[in-house]
Scaffold this motif. Structure first.
Motif, PDB file in Angstrom:
ATOM      1  N   ASN A   7       0.872  -1.182   0.000  1.00 33.61           N
ATOM      2  CA  ASN A   7       0.000   0.000   0.000  1.00 33.61           C
ATOM      3  C   ASN A   7       0.906   1.228   0.000  1.00 33.61           C
ATOM      4  O   ASN A   7       1.339   1.701   1.057  1.00 33.61           O
ATOM      5  N   ALA A  24       5.860   2.151   1.008  1.00 41.92           N
ATOM      6  CA  ALA A  24       4.870   1.248   1.601  1.00 41.92           C
ATOM      7  C   ALA A  24       5.492   0.601   2.831  1.00 41.92           C
ATOM      8  O   ALA A  24       6.615   0.102   2.773  1.00 41.92           O
ATOM      9  N   ARG A  25       4.750   0.646   3.939  1.00 41.87           N
ATOM     10  CA  ARG A  25       5.241   0.064   5.195  1.00 41.87           C
ATOM     11  C   ARG A  25       4.257  -0.940   5.774  1.00 41.87           C
ATOM     12  O   ARG A  25       4.311  -1.238   6.953  1.00 41.87           O
ATOM     13  N   ASN A  26       3.368  -1.453   4.953  1.00 41.56           N
ATOM     14  CA  ASN A  26       2.310  -2.340   5.457  1.00 41.56           C
ATOM     15  C   ASN A  26       2.699  -3.811   5.531  1.00 41.56           C
ATOM     16  O   ASN A  26       1.944  -4.615   6.040  1.00 41.56           O
TER      17      ASN A  26
END
Length: 59
Positions: A7, A24-26
């Motif tokens: 994401n 994105a770090r999801n």
């Protein structure tokens, strides 16, 4: 092996011309970075500690 669904978000500091990176770090254990102009291009996968050290140098 299934490809993770990142994401991505673009920085609020992004220029109006769209020249920016998206992050994105999801996905646990991974920070994904890509060029916002080529969303279907390559994705750089970094360890969270590497990303933290990199961003600390930008301040």
């Amino acid at each position: 092996m299934t490809t993770p669904e990142f994401n991505f978000t673009k920085s609020s500091y992004s220029s109006g011309s769209g020249e920016c990176v998206e992050v994105a770090r999801n996905i646990p254990g991974t920070v994904a970075v890509r060029d916002s102009k080529t969303s279907d291009g390559p994705i750089l996968h970094l360890a969270p500690t590497t990303w933290t050290r990199f961003t600390a140098t930008l301040h």
